[in-house]
Motif scaffolding. Structure first.
Motif, mmCIF file in Angstrom:
data_model
loop_
_atom_site.group_PDB
_atom_site.id
_atom_site.type_symbol
_atom_site.label_atom_id
_atom_site.label_comp_id
_atom_site.label_asym_id
_atom_site.label_seq_id
_atom_site.Cartn_x
_atom_site.Cartn_y
_atom_site.Cartn_z
ATOM 1 N N ASN A 108 0.947 -1.028 0.033
ATOM 2 C CA ASN A 108 -0.038 -0.073 -0.050
ATOM 3 C C ASN A 108 0.932 1.268 -0.006
ATOM 4 O OD1 ASN A 108 -1.413 2.366 0.988
ATOM 5 N ND2 ASN A 108 -3.120 0.927 1.757
ATOM 6 N N PRO A 109 0.831 1.857 -1.167
ATOM 7 C CA PRO A 109 1.948 2.975 -1.135
ATOM 8 C C PRO A 109 1.782 4.242 -0.314
ATOM 9 C CG PRO A 109 0.615 3.068 -3.203
ATOM 10 C CD PRO A 109 -0.051 1.974 -2.127
ATOM 11 N N LEU A 110 0.488 4.310 0.336
ATOM 12 C CA LEU A 110 0.388 5.286 1.564
ATOM 13 C C LEU A 110 0.682 4.929 2.776
ATOM 14 C CD1 LEU A 110 -0.957 7.920 2.777
ATOM 15 C CD2 LEU A 110 -3.199 6.715 2.955
ATOM 16 N N VAL A 161 -7.333 4.081 -7.651
ATOM 17 C CA VAL A 161 -7.648 3.980 -6.271
ATOM 18 C C VAL A 161 -7.115 2.742 -5.844
ATOM 19 C CG1 VAL A 161 -9.780 3.502 -4.727
ATOM 20 C CG2 VAL A 161 -9.775 5.023 -6.676
ATOM 21 N N HIS A 162 -6.089 2.489 -4.767
ATOM 22 C CA HIS A 162 -5.210 1.455 -4.548
ATOM 23 C C HIS A 162 -6.070 0.418 -4.182
ATOM 24 C CE1 HIS A 162 -2.243 -1.011 -2.710
ATOM 25 N NE2 HIS A 162 -2.994 -0.980 -1.562
ATOM 26 N N GLU A 164 -9.348 -0.629 -5.076
ATOM 27 C CA GLU A 164 -9.658 -1.192 -6.286
ATOM 28 C C GLU A 164 -8.683 -1.849 -7.035
ATOM 29 O OE1 GLU A 164 -11.628 1.873 -8.384
ATOM 30 O OE2 GLU A 164 -13.025 2.254 -6.658
ATOM 31 N N CYS A 165 -7.550 -1.370 -7.198
ATOM 32 C CA CYS A 165 -6.335 -2.102 -7.982
ATOM 33 C C CYS A 165 -6.001 -3.121 -7.163
ATOM 34 C CB CYS A 165 -5.161 -0.936 -7.982
ATOM 35 S SG CYS A 165 -5.584 0.324 -9.038
ATOM 36 N N ARG A 166 -5.868 -3.361 -5.839
ATOM 37 C CA ARG A 166 -5.454 -4.474 -5.071
ATOM 38 C C ARG A 166 -6.350 -5.554 -5.568
ATOM 39 N NH1 ARG A 166 -5.670 -7.524 -0.614
ATOM 40 N NH2 ARG A 166 -3.646 -7.838 0.325
ATOM 41 N N ALA A 167 -7.590 -5.162 -5.410
ATOM 42 C CA ALA A 167 -8.604 -6.291 -5.676
ATOM 43 C C ALA A 167 -8.663 -6.961 -7.224
ATOM 44 C CB ALA A 167 -10.046 -5.836 -5.547
#
Length: 185
Positions: A108-110, A161-162, A164-167
């Motif tokens: 997670n970049p954040l 959106v991280h 959404e991308c992860r999923a």
């Protein structure tokens, strides 16, 4: 090598968006830690290992771009570029290499930014558009009330959106490995 070390990862469906790749290469993704790292690389030819892992994970698992694009970019720009280390690092980050992280481990970049650049000094150094952003909002100016400052200085909104991308990445990896729900039933 130009292929996954682990043959079972050969069927991962990668994207090849020139616009996404260009935003990543130039440090204009809207993710401050990613942008700072890529700008440092482009300016100095160097990037700390933690940042190499962050940007590699972002390219392969957030943008779902073919990891070989990032591997090549690194070799063309790193002053300490070493084929074995570079290929191994990208294989690790994209979960396709000799001793990779599990495909479901997606940085997670954040969280990486908050953990490894607590005060945002690294970001402010390499992303001058965010120098006036107050406090820890520098890690996510649009999500933490400093979007007007970032926008005024020309800093882009996050390109994805991280969550959404992860999923999407998890589904893409499962499909490529033959583990998706659709293939089970």
């Amino acid at each position: 090598m130009n292929k996954p070390f682990k043959p079972e990862y050969t069927n991962i469906a990668w994207d090849y968006s020139p616009e996404s790749f260009q935003a990543w290469c130039t440090g204009h993704t809207g993710f401050p830690i990613v942008d700072a790292a890529m700008r440092q690389l482009n300016h100095t030819g160097y990037m700390h290992n933690r940042c190499r892992m962050i940007v590699a994970s972002f390219l392969a698992k957030d943008l779902l771009l073919d990891w070989r694009m990032g591997e090549r970019y690194f070799m063309e720009h790193l002053i300490d570029g070493d084929f074995a280390s570079n290929n191994g690092g990208w294989g690790f980050s994209a979960s396709t290499g000799v001793d990779p992280q599990p495909y479901f481990r997606i940085f997670n970049p954040l969280l990486q930014s908050e953990r490894f650049d607590k005060e945002g000094d690294y970001i402010r150094k390499w992303v001058p558009e965010l120098q006036a952003v107050k406090g820890k909002a520098v890690h996510d100016p649009y999500g933490r009330g400093e979007g007007k400052v970032a926008e005024k200085e020309g800093y882009p909104r996050p390109m994805v959106v991280h969550a959404e991308c992860r999923a999407k990445a998890l589904e893409r990896y499962k499909d490529g490995l033959g583990k998706s729900q659709a293939q089970k039933g």
